[in-house]
Design an enzyme around this catalytic site. Structure first.
Site, PDB file in Angstrom:
ATOM      1  N   ARG A 201       0.785  37.419 -39.215  1.00 29.84           N
ATOM      2  CA  ARG A 201      -0.397  36.173 -38.715  1.00 29.84           C
ATOM      3  C   ARG A 201      -1.230  37.011 -38.412  1.00 29.84           C
ATOM      4  NH1 ARG A 201      -0.353  31.330 -42.259  1.00 29.84           N
ATOM      5  NH2 ARG A 201       2.364  31.924 -42.667  1.00 29.84           N
ATOM      6  N   LEU A 202      -1.007  38.466 -38.075  1.00 29.99           N
ATOM      7  CA  LEU A 202      -2.514  39.004 -37.265  1.00 29.99           C
ATOM      8  C   LEU A 202      -3.561  39.103 -38.193  1.00 29.99           C
ATOM      9  CD1 LEU A 202      -1.030  41.067 -34.501  1.00 29.99           C
ATOM     10  CD2 LEU A 202      -2.649  39.630 -34.380  1.00 29.99           C
TER      11      LEU A 202
END
Ligand code: FMN
Length: 222
Positions: A201-202
């Site tokens: 999710r980065l």
């Protein structure tokens, strides 16, 4: 650059490809310096992965009272620093663009965890390009374009079918003429953002911004 798929028959396993792309990530130091080159690479990947209508983009415009509106159009080519599409200039989007000639297009290649946003001023393409594009459409598409006063209310579907049939009979044996209201536009982009999903999710967001003829890149927080 043509928008049409060029690598039919070379479909890859989309799940493997998605995982590979997410692992590779997107690094401003390792990508093309030119957003058009990078866009071309990404579009080719989307086409080869078999994403339907990979060259369609959600086109956002703004009405005179500030209401954003959005719909899909087919991006037909990347020409002289811009992304082209064709439509009816008296449609809702055409009227919005006449008042506020700015737009953003969004390409969503979700099975690859990728999106691209292209933003800028919008200019009308000339009649010659409208004629060439219209001549290349399938005949039914030409007749449908003439039959449809795009975005106006019609009584029912039958009304459109009858209009189509009347036009088909009237044009038998001759070329269908492009309606004067049907034409092209180009988003003359000054901002192009590439988004690549990350496993953790980065996500990666690399934005190209144009100053004059020079492009610079920056990374944005996801
Ligand atoms: C995948 C896809 C591609 C489309 N391509 C076009 C296009 O190239 N030109 C167009 O006028 N409408 C296209 N449409 C229809 C538009 O989304 C929209 O319904 C129509 O242009 C009227 O929009 P408006 O009332 O906001 O002007 C497409 C729709 C889809 C789902």
């Amino acid at each position: 650059m043509a928008a049409r798929p060029q690598r039919k028959g070379r479909l890859v396993n989309i799940d493997d490809l998605r995982v590979r792309l997410m692992n590779e990530g997107l690094d401003a130091d390792n990508i093309a310096r030119d957003p058009f080159e990078l866009f071309g690479e990404w579009l080719e990947v989307a086409n080869s992965a078999g994403i339907p209508n990979a060259h369609s983009m959600a086109l956002a415009t703004t009405t005179p009272d500030g209401q954003p509106t959005v719909r899909n159009v087919l991006m037909q080519g990347v020409v002289d620093g811009g992304f082209t599409f064709y439509t009816n200039r008296t449609s809702e989007k055409g009227r919005a663009l006449a008042d506020c000639p700015k737009a953003e297009g969004l390409f969503s290649w979700l099975p690859l965890e990728r999106q691209v946003r292209v933003r800028g001023a919008v200019v009308e393409l000339d009649d010659a390009s409208g004629d060439a594009y219209f001549a290349g459409r399938p005949r039914a598409g030409q007749l449908a374009a003439v039959a449809s006063d795009q975005s106006t209310e019609v009584p029912d579907r039958d009304y459109l079918v009858k209009r189509f049939n009347v036009l088909e009979a009237a044009n038998e044996g001759r070329e269908v003429e492009r309606p004067p209201s049907w034409g092209g536009y180009k988003i003359q982009v000054d901002r192009v953002e590439f988004w690549q999903g990350d496993q953790h999710r980065l996500h990666d967001r690399i934005v190209f911004s144009r100053t004059g003829s020079r492009w610079s890149t920056a990374r944005l927080a996801p």
